[in-house]
Enzyme design. Structure first.
Site, PDB file in Angstrom:
ATOM      1  N   ASP A  16       0.855  -1.186   0.000  1.00 65.59           N
ATOM      2  CA  ASP A  16       0.000   0.000   0.000  1.00 65.59           C
ATOM      3  C   ASP A  16       0.893   1.239   0.000  1.00 65.59           C
ATOM      4  OD1 ASP A  16      -2.231   1.549   0.043  1.00 65.59           O
ATOM      5  OD2 ASP A  16      -2.729   1.207   2.142  1.00 65.59           O
ATOM      6  N   GLU A  95      -6.259   4.760  -9.175  1.00 71.34           N
ATOM      7  CA  GLU A  95      -7.541   5.316  -8.747  1.00 71.34           C
ATOM      8  C   GLU A  95      -8.075   6.397  -9.681  1.00 71.34           C
ATOM      9  OE1 GLU A  95      -9.653   6.365  -4.515  1.00 71.34           O
ATOM     10  OE2 GLU A  95      -7.674   5.494  -4.674  1.00 71.34           O
ATOM     11  N   LYS A 131      -9.376   1.649  -9.746  1.00 72.40           N
ATOM     12  CA  LYS A 131      -9.822   1.801  -8.367  1.00 72.40           C
ATOM     13  C   LYS A 131     -10.914   2.876  -8.292  1.00 72.40           C
ATOM     14  CE  LYS A 131      -7.361   1.905  -3.930  1.00 72.40           C
ATOM     15  NZ  LYS A 131      -6.084   2.368  -3.335  1.00 72.40           N
ATOM     16  N   THR A 155     -12.943   0.548  -3.709  1.00 72.62           N
ATOM     17  CA  THR A 155     -12.287   0.989  -2.490  1.00 72.62           C
ATOM     18  C   THR A 155     -13.254   1.756  -1.591  1.00 72.62           C
ATOM     19  OG1 THR A 155     -10.307   2.111  -1.670  1.00 72.62           O
ATOM     20  CG2 THR A 155     -11.445   3.136  -3.528  1.00 72.62           C
ATOM     21  N   PHE A 177     -11.995  -1.383   4.408  1.00 75.74           N
ATOM     22  CA  PHE A 177     -11.023  -0.606   5.179  1.00 75.74           C
ATOM     23  C   PHE A 177     -11.107  -0.949   6.666  1.00 75.74           C
ATOM     24  CE2 PHE A 177      -9.494   3.243   2.580  1.00 75.74           C
ATOM     25  CZ  PHE A 177      -9.394   2.480   1.435  1.00 75.74           C
TER      26      PHE A 177
END
Length: 323
Positions: A16, A95, A131, A155, A177
């Site tokens: 990440d 993303e 994403k 996400t 998350f």
């Protein structure tokens, strides 16, 4: 083996970070980026030439200033992703602008543009995940993109209704998350600590994982946003886990045995299959204060970092013009 090596035997580990040095050190299968990570990466001296090249490429765009800025942002996302792809064997998640999270058509256009930029660099779609935030609009964009063989990573996923809707849409991968769920519960419960096995984020991901396996969904579960090693250890065996360099280092430094916690063959309490049409999805989100608040907060925070990155690029472009 250390805990990181043990974890890799049961779970695909994803870095990440946008820091190439960290990725090279820990050798994950995949990597993921977001506006916050790109903002940090763009300020590193080693990316200076890459940023300059993206700005110059965008300046060739005949569109408006905003069009050029959007092009520069996409060029930078793709350029950093291509650097990372040289040192990982798997995929990179890139993303779409968080400010498009409630606009299906705009999300589709940006996602297709990103894929076109990868194709220009000779990178196939099998190495890319687009994403997108797990709003209703984002999930519907992902449904369409998956039909076009553009696979997606949904996400900012906090609630079970989001996970059910993603599976129904045939999304390739979701990123629930963990740490941000814990943050919310600590703030609203008055508790300053949860044992790892009672961590609300861990319990949420475990429920989603079991639901997907019970109903044989192909959607991959990738736990994200960890606050401590205990959360990671409780999710050992999850399809994928995306982990920051700091926590990867802690895992690599520990030698004690790591027990597998999640297993597709486990037989937990059966969960009914949910089909989430839009009205029920929106009502379920309305009833889940944590998911609603954290989704909106996450989109706002990514948008802030997106704007800061844009300001950085505009400043760099001005300096290049003056040079």
């Amino acid at each position: 083996m250390n805990k990181l090596e043990q974890l890799k035997t049961m779970t695909e580990v994803v870095a990440d970070t946008g820091d190439i040095d960290a990725i090279a050190q820990f050798k994950p299968q995949d990597a993921t980026t977001n506006p916050s990570l790109l903002l940090k990466a763009a300020q590193l001296p080693k990316y200076r030439n890459l940023v300059v090249n993206c700005i110059r490429a965008a300046q060739l765009d005949n569109g408006s200033s905003q069009d050029q800025l959007n092009t520069c942002m996409d060029q930078l996302s793709v350029a950093i992703a291509c650097e990372i792809l040289q040192i990982i064997p798997g995929r990179i998640s890139v993303e779409v602008d968080a400010r498009l999270s409630y606009d299906t058509d705009a999300t589709l256009r940006r996602a297709r543009h990103l894929m076109a930029l990868f194709e220009q660099r000779g990178i196939g779609s099998e190495r890319i995940l687009i994403k997108i935030a797990s709003t209703w609009e984002g999930i519907q964009a992902a449904r369409q993109l998956e039909q076009e063989d553009i696979q997606c990573n949904l996400t900012l996923l906090f609630g079970f209704s989001q996970a059910a809707a993603c599976a129904d849409a045939g999304v390739f991968l979701i990123s629930p998350f963990v740490g941000r769920i814990l943050d919310w519960h600590k703030k609203h419960s008055g508790r300053d600590h949860y044992p790892p096995e009672q961590d609300p984020g861990v319990l949420s991901v475990t429920r989603i994982y079991d639901y997907y396996k019970q109903h044989t969904y192909n959607t991959v579960v990738m736990g994200a946003s960890f606050r401590n090693l205990g959360e990671i250890e409780q999710l050992a065996g999850c399809d994928k886990l995306t982990i920051s360099p700091a926590l990867l280092a802690q895992l690599a430094a520990e030698e004690s045995p790591l027990e597998r916690k999640l297993n597709p063959n486990n037989r937990s309490a059966p969960q009914a299959m949910l089909i989430e049409p839009e009205p029920r999805f929106r009502w379920s989100m309305n009833e889940d204060a944590m998911a609603t608040e954290k989704l909106a907060e996450g989109i706002r925070n990514f948008a802030v970092d997106q704007r800061q990155l844009e300001l950085l690029l505009v400043k760099q472009a001005d300096l290049l013009t003056c040079a």
